[in-house]
Motif scaffolding. Sequence first.
Motif, PDB file in Angstrom:
ATOM      1  N   ILE A 178       9.996  -5.925  51.647  1.00 60.75           N
ATOM      2  CA  ILE A 178       9.618  -4.950  50.612  1.00 60.75           C
ATOM      3  C   ILE A 178       9.854  -5.526  49.225  1.00 60.75           C
ATOM      4  CG2 ILE A 178      10.248  -2.731  49.580  1.00 60.75           C
ATOM      5  CD1 ILE A 178      10.778  -1.717  52.458  1.00 60.75           C
ATOM      6  N   THR A 185       7.023  -6.287  46.350  1.00 59.44           N
ATOM      7  CA  THR A 185       7.158  -5.677  45.027  1.00 59.44           C
ATOM      8  C   THR A 185       7.040  -6.740  43.926  1.00 59.44           C
ATOM      9  OG1 THR A 185       8.604  -3.958  45.926  1.00 59.44           O
ATOM     10  CG2 THR A 185       8.651  -4.303  43.534  1.00 59.44           C
ATOM     11  N   LEU A 213       1.533   3.955  45.825  1.00 63.68           N
ATOM     12  CA  LEU A 213       1.681   4.311  47.243  1.00 63.68           C
ATOM     13  C   LEU A 213       2.807   3.527  47.908  1.00 63.68           C
ATOM     14  CD1 LEU A 213      -2.085   4.555  48.285  1.00 63.68           C
ATOM     15  CD2 LEU A 213      -0.482   6.443  47.950  1.00 63.68           C
ATOM     16  N   PHE A 214       2.852   2.229  47.594  1.00 69.09           N
ATOM     17  CA  PHE A 214       3.895   1.396  48.194  1.00 69.09           C
ATOM     18  C   PHE A 214       5.283   1.869  47.752  1.00 69.09           C
ATOM     19  CE2 PHE A 214       6.624  -2.395  48.341  1.00 69.09           C
ATOM     20  CZ  PHE A 214       6.490  -2.714  49.693  1.00 69.09           C
ATOM     21  N   HIS A 215       5.408   2.237  46.464  1.00 70.17           N
ATOM     22  CA  HIS A 215       6.692   2.743  45.969  1.00 70.17           C
ATOM     23  C   HIS A 215       7.073   4.046  46.690  1.00 70.17           C
ATOM     24  CE1 HIS A 215       9.938   3.481  43.170  1.00 70.17           C
ATOM     25  NE2 HIS A 215       9.459   4.735  42.985  1.00 70.17           N
ATOM     26  N   HIS A 216       6.054   4.911  46.906  1.00 68.99           N
ATOM     27  CA  HIS A 216       6.318   6.176  47.594  1.00 68.99           C
ATOM     28  C   HIS A 216       6.773   5.925  49.020  1.00 68.99           C
ATOM     29  CE1 HIS A 216       5.961  10.369  48.720  1.00 68.99           C
ATOM     30  NE2 HIS A 216       5.142  10.004  49.739  1.00 68.99           N
ATOM     31  N   LEU A 217       6.121   4.986  49.702  1.00 67.15           N
ATOM     32  CA  LEU A 217       6.474   4.685  51.085  1.00 67.15           C
ATOM     33  C   LEU A 217       7.888   4.138  51.202  1.00 67.15           C
ATOM     34  CD1 LEU A 217       3.154   3.063  52.383  1.00 67.15           C
ATOM     35  CD2 LEU A 217       4.132   5.262  53.099  1.00 67.15           C
ATOM     36  N   THR A 218       8.228   3.234  50.266  1.00 69.77           N
ATOM     37  CA  THR A 218       9.572   2.635  50.352  1.00 69.77           C
ATOM     38  C   THR A 218      10.666   3.642  50.022  1.00 69.77           C
ATOM     39  OG1 THR A 218       9.363   1.897  48.057  1.00 69.77           O
ATOM     40  CG2 THR A 218       8.746   0.323  49.782  1.00 69.77           C
ATOM     41  N   GLU A 219      10.355   4.639  49.210  1.00 69.06           N
ATOM     42  CA  GLU A 219      11.355   5.641  48.856  1.00 69.06           C
ATOM     43  C   GLU A 219      11.526   6.705  49.933  1.00 69.06           C
ATOM     44  OE1 GLU A 219      13.366   5.869  46.189  1.00 69.06           O
ATOM     45  OE2 GLU A 219      12.665   3.884  45.570  1.00 69.06           O
ATOM     46  N   SER A 220      10.547   6.810  50.829  1.00 67.74           N
ATOM     47  CA  SER A 220      10.567   7.899  51.825  1.00 67.74           C
ATOM     48  C   SER A 220      11.269   7.544  53.117  1.00 67.74           C
ATOM     49  CB  SER A 220       9.131   8.330  52.138  1.00 67.74           C
ATOM     50  OG  SER A 220       8.409   7.258  52.711  1.00 67.74           O
ATOM     51  N   GLY A 221      11.734   6.349  53.261  1.00 66.38           N
ATOM     52  CA  GLY A 221      12.402   5.983  54.505  1.00 66.38           C
ATOM     53  C   GLY A 221      13.475   4.944  54.292  1.00 66.38           C
TER      54      GLY A 221
END
Length: 584
Positions: free
Chosen positions: A404, A408, A386-394
């Motif tokens: 971040i 990680t 989830l954290f990886h998805h969040l960081t990639e989306s913005g």
Amino acid sequence: MLMSKSFKNKKIVAAIDDRKNDRSLLIPSWRAKDLRTLLNPAKMLQSFLEQAIEALNGDRGSIRLTNPNTGTLDVEAAVGLSIKSRRVILKMGEGVTGYVAGTGKLLRIDDVHLDRRYVDLNSKTRSELAVPIEIDSVVVGVFNIESNRSSAFNHQSERYLSGMAREISLFLEVGWEMNRLKTSEHQLSSVIEIGQTLFSTESMERALSQTSRLIRRLMKGKICSLMMISENGKELVLRASSGAGETYQSKPPIPIDESLIGFVLKRGKPLTVMDVQDHDIFLYPDIAKKEGLVSLLAVPLMVDNQKMGVLSVYMPVVHRFSVAEIELLSTLGNLVALAIERGRLMERMITLEESLRQGERLSAVGMMAAEIAHEIRNPLTVVQMLFHHLTESGSFDVEVQKDIQMITEKMKSMNRIVDQVLTFSRSSEPQMTLLDSSQIFHDVLLLTRPKMESLHIRIHYQVEENLAPMNADRAQVEQALLNLILNAAEAMGHGGTIRLQAQNLIFEGIKYVSLSVIDTGHGMTQEQVERLFTSFLSSKPHGTGIGLAIVRKIMESHRGKIQVTSKRGRGSQFQLLFPQFEAI
């Protein structure tokens, strides 16, 4: 039965009867008070000598007995001899006395100045009569009577003095036998005392120290020393001693392959040396001279053909060790070896009991840690995704990106800790193959070289020639070495040297291949070393304490050992001991 065999009563009675039948021999008969002199040979010999001089109208005389240690004829009784004459040492074949001792023949000289064999010890002497003293047809001494008159002795004198010599031999034989019995009694009580000391004292060091003192007293030696094989199996190290001065106690370890004492161990048999100060391969003649050491008796310490060390007794004078003395020290050596082996077994039992308790605790902690790790891993994996998805989306500003990155890294660290806990809790049997230590070192260096270069740490390795093969799991050996090398690098910080060594080693009688990691770090205290392998305890800021526990578990699965030596401010050495292939 003992009296009949040892004292040879029949022979004694026959000799007395022969004397009684010959009235021309004016020899005093046995009396009750004579029996009291049996334990005092010097007094008895002096009494016989005085009677003989009076009966033969002599002016002086002596009784010399052969010294079994030097082979010389020593004065045991004398009348009319000067102090200087008493100190003269005669060898076999030297002078009238030496001639009689060497040939076993009576000698009567009417004029000593006409006989080349005569050694002039008194200018007044004109004639001499000398007869051998024999026991079982072996000359043990010479009875001499001198006179200031020429031709002072005749055939009757010869018969009289020969009879006296026979009676002396009987007294000596009985007296020596009684002394031997008395000595045997003393030796037996001493052996019992030594045995009680060895097997009743809790501290082995104290027991060995007391035992060396008792053995030195029993053997009437100058020094008694006990030397044990070193951990590398190549040297003998002083473990205990009695009577030794500072010079002897501070001498360096003795190489087994290049020393007289080492020869005893290699041969597995007792060794006697008449004079160590004048022996070609005795390593420390200067120490022997300073300590006053002359004759040596050394016996190996062995249990079931397992060589452990050497027990030695040094005498302050030239001494020819008898068979009885050699057998006595060998018996004492066997007692010492058994006591040491018993002490080792007791230590192993205590260690085993503690290991079992520790194993039970670790097993419980490991099971709980494994359950916790499993419970953590699943949600941690979800959080990472989830954290990886969040960081990639913005897109985020610089400060947020730093946060971040830190989050990680911490999640990766948590994942690594979970992996270590699960690895430790799993019981994987090693896949044994014959390994080349040199190749293992080479591969480990390739893996660690980048990190070592970044920390400016030099690392090199050395492999002993003719290194024995070892049967081990390659992956697990490499894992153990990597853990130790990385720990050493962290202990040193920036700069320093790490040495890897592979060598053959004998430890507690078992042959091992030793793989060592030696660093120049800050070292550890004894308390830190003792707690080193306790799981989940670490002195490093970000450590888990699992790394060294894994190393220990790997060694246990290989039936090996791990040894640690460390000194504060001087670095540490870790030795991984793998059983040699031929010893498995």
